[in-house]
Design a protein around this motif. Structure first.
Motif, PDB file in Angstrom:
ATOM      1  N   ARG A  31       7.852  -4.941 -20.766  1.00  0.00           N
ATOM      2  CA  ARG A  31       8.318  -5.702 -19.608  1.00  0.00           C
ATOM      3  C   ARG A  31       8.390  -4.854 -18.340  1.00  0.00           C
ATOM      4  O   ARG A  31       8.487  -5.391 -17.233  1.00  0.00           O
ATOM      5  N   TRP A  32       8.357  -3.523 -18.481  1.00  0.00           N
ATOM      6  CA  TRP A  32       8.412  -2.633 -17.321  1.00  0.00           C
ATOM      7  C   TRP A  32       7.041  -2.110 -16.918  1.00  0.00           C
ATOM      8  O   TRP A  32       6.939  -1.429 -15.884  1.00  0.00           O
ATOM      9  N   HIS A  33       6.010  -2.364 -17.696  1.00  0.00           N
ATOM     10  CA  HIS A  33       4.711  -1.748 -17.426  1.00  0.00           C
ATOM     11  C   HIS A  33       4.199  -2.036 -16.019  1.00  0.00           C
ATOM     12  O   HIS A  33       3.855  -1.126 -15.265  1.00  0.00           O
ATOM     13  N   ALA A  34       4.122  -3.312 -15.662  1.00  0.00           N
ATOM     14  CA  ALA A  34       3.494  -3.676 -14.391  1.00  0.00           C
ATOM     15  C   ALA A  34       4.277  -3.132 -13.205  1.00  0.00           C
ATOM     16  O   ALA A  34       3.684  -2.585 -12.252  1.00  0.00           O
ATOM     17  N   GLY A  35       5.598  -3.252 -13.239  1.00  0.00           N
ATOM     18  CA  GLY A  35       6.403  -2.818 -12.103  1.00  0.00           C
ATOM     19  C   GLY A  35       6.315  -1.329 -11.864  1.00  0.00           C
ATOM     20  O   GLY A  35       6.130  -0.871 -10.722  1.00  0.00           O
ATOM     21  N   ILE A  36       6.451  -0.525 -12.918  1.00  0.00           N
ATOM     22  CA  ILE A  36       6.396   0.923 -12.764  1.00  0.00           C
ATOM     23  C   ILE A  36       4.988   1.376 -12.410  1.00  0.00           C
ATOM     24  O   ILE A  36       4.800   2.277 -11.574  1.00  0.00           O
ATOM     25  N   THR A  37       3.984   0.757 -13.007  1.00  0.00           N
ATOM     26  CA  THR A  37       2.602   1.099 -12.658  1.00  0.00           C
ATOM     27  C   THR A  37       2.333   0.833 -11.191  1.00  0.00           C
ATOM     28  O   THR A  37       1.726   1.654 -10.489  1.00  0.00           O
ATOM     29  N   ARG A  38       2.792  -0.302 -10.698  1.00  0.00           N
ATOM     30  CA  ARG A  38       2.587  -0.630  -9.285  1.00  0.00           C
ATOM     31  C   ARG A  38       3.296   0.380  -8.373  1.00  0.00           C
ATOM     32  O   ARG A  38       2.724   0.839  -7.379  1.00  0.00           O
ATOM     33  N   GLN A  39       4.533   0.740  -8.699  1.00  0.00           N
ATOM     34  CA  GLN A  39       5.253   1.728  -7.897  1.00  0.00           C
ATOM     35  C   GLN A  39       4.507   3.058  -7.854  1.00  0.00           C
ATOM     36  O   GLN A  39       4.420   3.708  -6.798  1.00  0.00           O
ATOM     37  N   ALA A  40       3.998   3.478  -8.991  1.00  0.00           N
ATOM     38  CA  ALA A  40       3.299   4.759  -9.045  1.00  0.00           C
ATOM     39  C   ALA A  40       1.995   4.720  -8.251  1.00  0.00           C
ATOM     40  O   ALA A  40       1.657   5.682  -7.551  1.00  0.00           O
ATOM     41  N   LEU A  41       1.265   3.622  -8.355  1.00  0.00           N
ATOM     42  CA  LEU A  41       0.036   3.487  -7.569  1.00  0.00           C
ATOM     43  C   LEU A  41       0.347   3.531  -6.078  1.00  0.00           C
ATOM     44  O   LEU A  41      -0.369   4.171  -5.290  1.00  0.00           O
TER      45      LEU A  41
ATOM     46  N   ALA B 233       0.114  -5.789 -18.230  1.00  0.00           N
ATOM     47  CA  ALA B 233       1.107  -6.669 -17.611  1.00  0.00           C
ATOM     48  C   ALA B 233       1.554  -7.678 -18.655  1.00  0.00           C
ATOM     49  O   ALA B 233       0.952  -7.794 -19.726  1.00  0.00           O
ATOM     50  N   ALA B 234       2.615  -8.413 -18.340  1.00  0.00           N
ATOM     51  CA  ALA B 234       3.160  -9.374 -19.291  1.00  0.00           C
ATOM     52  C   ALA B 234       2.853 -10.820 -18.926  1.00  0.00           C
ATOM     53  O   ALA B 234       3.166 -11.729 -19.688  1.00  0.00           O
ATOM     54  N   SER B 235       2.244 -11.046 -17.755  1.00  0.00           N
ATOM     55  CA  SER B 235       1.939 -12.414 -17.318  1.00  0.00           C
ATOM     56  C   SER B 235       0.773 -12.378 -16.355  1.00  0.00           C
ATOM     57  O   SER B 235       0.395 -11.318 -15.827  1.00  0.00           O
ATOM     58  N   ALA B 236       0.198 -13.562 -16.105  1.00  0.00           N
ATOM     59  CA  ALA B 236      -0.923 -13.664 -15.175  1.00  0.00           C
ATOM     60  C   ALA B 236      -0.499 -13.268 -13.762  1.00  0.00           C
ATOM     61  O   ALA B 236      -1.256 -12.615 -13.031  1.00  0.00           O
ATOM     62  N   THR B 237       0.715 -13.640 -13.366  1.00  0.00           N
ATOM     63  CA  THR B 237       1.208 -13.280 -12.033  1.00  0.00           C
ATOM     64  C   THR B 237       1.322 -11.773 -11.889  1.00  0.00           C
ATOM     65  O   THR B 237       0.877 -11.187 -10.886  1.00  0.00           O
ATOM     66  N   GLU B 238       1.924 -11.112 -12.881  1.00  0.00           N
ATOM     67  CA  GLU B 238       2.026  -9.656 -12.847  1.00  0.00           C
ATOM     68  C   GLU B 238       0.660  -8.996 -12.804  1.00  0.00           C
ATOM     69  O   GLU B 238       0.452  -8.018 -12.077  1.00  0.00           O
ATOM     70  N   LEU B 239      -0.280  -9.526 -13.590  1.00  0.00           N
ATOM     71  CA  LEU B 239      -1.618  -8.948 -13.631  1.00  0.00           C
ATOM     72  C   LEU B 239      -2.287  -9.046 -12.270  1.00  0.00           C
ATOM     73  O   LEU B 239      -2.868  -8.071 -11.772  1.00  0.00           O
ATOM     74  N   ASP B 240      -2.216 -10.209 -11.638  1.00  0.00           N
ATOM     75  CA  ASP B 240      -2.841 -10.392 -10.325  1.00  0.00           C
ATOM     76  C   ASP B 240      -2.218  -9.456  -9.288  1.00  0.00           C
ATOM     77  O   ASP B 240      -2.935  -8.831  -8.481  1.00  0.00           O
ATOM     78  N   GLU B 241      -0.889  -9.344  -9.302  1.00  0.00           N
ATOM     79  CA  GLU B 241      -0.217  -8.475  -8.341  1.00  0.00           C
ATOM     80  C   GLU B 241      -0.593  -7.012  -8.561  1.00  0.00           C
ATOM     81  O   GLU B 241      -0.814  -6.262  -7.598  1.00  0.00           O
ATOM     82  N   LEU B 242      -0.707  -6.622  -9.809  1.00  0.00           N
ATOM     83  CA  LEU B 242      -1.016  -5.234 -10.114  1.00  0.00           C
ATOM     84  C   LEU B 242      -2.450  -4.887  -9.725  1.00  0.00           C
ATOM     85  O   LEU B 242      -2.702  -3.845  -9.101  1.00  0.00           O
ATOM     86  N   LEU B 243      -3.396  -5.747 -10.075  1.00  0.00           N
ATOM     87  CA  LEU B 243      -4.792  -5.463  -9.765  1.00  0.00           C
ATOM     88  C   LEU B 243      -5.063  -5.529  -8.265  1.00  0.00           C
ATOM     89  O   LEU B 243      -6.052  -4.977  -7.776  1.00  0.00           O
ATOM     90  N   ALA B 244      -4.175  -6.204  -7.521  1.00  0.00           N
ATOM     91  CA  ALA B 244      -4.306  -6.226  -6.063  1.00  0.00           C
ATOM     92  C   ALA B 244      -3.779  -4.939  -5.434  1.00  0.00           C
ATOM     93  O   ALA B 244      -4.009  -4.687  -4.250  1.00  0.00           O
ATOM     94  N   THR B 245      -3.070  -4.120  -6.218  1.00  0.00           N
ATOM     95  CA  THR B 245      -2.561  -2.842  -5.730  1.00  0.00           C
ATOM     96  C   THR B 245      -3.620  -1.782  -5.987  1.00  0.00           C
ATOM     97  O   THR B 245      -3.655  -1.149  -7.036  1.00  0.00           O
ATOM     98  N   ALA B 246      -4.495  -1.596  -5.039  1.00  0.00           N
ATOM     99  CA  ALA B 246      -5.618  -0.684  -5.225  1.00  0.00           C
ATOM    100  C   ALA B 246      -5.131   0.761  -5.213  1.00  0.00           C
ATOM    101  O   ALA B 246      -4.344   1.151  -4.350  1.00  0.00           O
ATOM    102  N   PRO B 247      -5.576   1.598  -6.166  1.00  0.00           N
ATOM    103  CA  PRO B 247      -5.235   3.021  -6.107  1.00  0.00           C
ATOM    104  C   PRO B 247      -5.730   3.643  -4.802  1.00  0.00           C
ATOM    105  O   PRO B 247      -6.738   3.222  -4.238  1.00  0.00           O
ATOM    106  N   VAL B 248      -5.021   4.643  -4.313  1.00  0.00           N
ATOM    107  CA  VAL B 248      -5.365   5.273  -3.041  1.00  0.00           C
ATOM    108  C   VAL B 248      -5.757   6.723  -3.264  1.00  0.00           C
ATOM    109  O   VAL B 248      -5.389   7.352  -4.254  1.00  0.00           O
ATOM    110  N   ASP B 249      -6.537   7.254  -2.309  1.00  0.00           N
ATOM    111  CA  ASP B 249      -6.878   8.680  -2.270  1.00  0.00           C
ATOM    112  C   ASP B 249      -7.467   9.193  -3.575  1.00  0.00           C
ATOM    113  O   ASP B 249      -7.102  10.270  -4.067  1.00  0.00           O
TER     114      ASP B 249
END
Length: 384
Positions: A88-98, A111-127
């Motif tokens: 349940r913490w995977h998507a949130g912590i992954t997004r913060q780290a990215l 991620a645990a849901s389609a909403t979490e997955l979409d939000e996470l994949l929209a967080t593009a890694p930087v640098d």
């Protein structure tokens, strides 16, 4: 894999990737057994919501210190976050780290849901940061032996596959099984993901999905430990089945269940125009890969080197090599996102096939034999 000729620059030492482990529960020890043997990995921080667990894990590493999550994300020297928290913490912590500019390798599921997955994949890694994740058994010895057999044409053109994860559920052997029946887990997201990731690694991306599921036994009873006899409710489907059509045209069936008391169905088989591959449990790195060709009366065993990579964490090692430019990343964010979207489509039954949006490339195979340094990923870093 093609290794470029040495240059003067290529002969320079490769600095290890500075990593932080976030989530210091039971699985972290399995990762560290693998990662602490890899010269390209340097574990420098351990973080957990229970500080004592972080201190214990840090004490098992040569140079790690316990740290909070904010401290970990603020530390500019940390390049790679290994996210081993509960699902349940995977998507949130992954997004913060990215967002903090870190590369992230996360335990499954992404991620645990389609909403979490979409939000996470929209967080593009930087640098130049990378996103990737488990499971990494598709990089293991058995999977790579099967991959070489397919790429070598031993079964001809792959036509289809059958995969089956059939068990009576974790409460038969685990004294605290509730976590396996919460959103982000269940037979598909917790265990079927190994089978699906293996299929994508061997056959390439899925194009269309038809899925269905049931929860015939929502009330589960714990069979072992001090809480034996206690009951709890399953919050997720416990029996799922899917028909998968791959971009290559191959068609596979996948069943994942915590409702089956016994079975003789193989874990995974790949069918081709000239033969069949029988693959061992995709939850593990080794096991016999068997081949029967079109006009052979017998099954034979496909060999692989005894020192081929295995152990939780080889996906992290693969990502570290990619961060240093020594090889291409295999377990990419696109791949784990594609597997996640496929599973979510199975858990959301439709009367017609679901065309998947996320796409990925079929990951490159590992080398057929170790390089002179003993490293399966490159010829420079000296990994054992």
């Amino acid at each position: 894999m093609t290794v470029q000729p040495h240059s003067r620059e290529a002969d320079m030492p490769v600095p290890p990737v500075r990593c932080a482990v976030v989530g210091c529960g039971n699985v972290s020890a399995k990762y560290l057994r693998t990662l602490t043997r890899a010269p390209i990995i340097d574990i420098v921080a351990c973080c957990d919501s229970i500080p004592e667990r972080a201190r214990r894990l840090a004490a098992s590493c040569a140079r790690a210190v316990p740290a909070s999550l904010p401290e970990t994300l603020r530390d500019a020297s940390i390049e790679l976050v290994i996210n081993l928290t509960p699902p349940r913490w995977h998507a949130g912590i992954t997004r913060q780290a990215l967002e903090a500019g870190k590369s992230v390798y996360t335990e499954k599921p992404l991620a645990a849901s389609a909403t979490e997955l979409d939000e996470l994949l929209a967080t593009a890694p930087v640098d130049g940061a990378l996103l990737g994740g488990a499971p990494d058994t598709a990089l293991g010895a058995a999977a790579q032996a099967a991959r070489r057999a397919i790429d070598g044409g031993l079964i001809g053109h792959p036509l289809g596959a059958a995969a089956a994860l059939l068990t009576p559920g974790h409460e038969r052997s685990c004294p605290t099984p509730e976590v396996f029946y919460r959103p982000g887990a269940g037979p598909l997201l917790d265990m079927g993901v190994y089978y699906l990731s293996m299929l994508v690694g061997l056959l390439g991306p899925v194009r269309d999905v038809v899925g269905t599921h049931r929860r015939p036994s929502p009330l589960r009873s714990i069979d072992t430990g001090p809480r034996a006899g206690e009951t709890f409710l399953a919050d997720v489907p416990t029996h799922l089945a899917a028909l998968l059509e791959f971009e290559t045209g191959a068609v596979a069936t996948l069943t994942a269940s915590f409702e089956v008391w016994g079975t003789r169905i193989p874990h995974l088989e790949i069918f081709g125009t000239e033969g069949t591959l029988a693959i061992p449990d995709p939850n593990f790195y080794t096991g016999k890969v068997r081949l029967r060709t079109a006009r052979s009366p017998r099954w034979t065993t496909v060999s692989y080197p005894a020192d081929a990579p295995q152990g939780r964490g080889i996906g992290v090692i693969d990502m570290a090599h990619a961060l240093r430019g020594l090889t291409e990343q295999r377990l990419t964010g696109e791949l784990v996102g594609h597997v996640m979207e496929t599973m979510l489509a199975i858990e959301t039954p439709e009367t017609s096939p679901v065309r998947l949006r996320a796409r990925c490339d079929r990951p490159a195979p590992l080398g057929a034999a170790p390089y002179a340094t003993g490293c399966w990923w490159c010829d420079r870093c000296g990994d054992p």
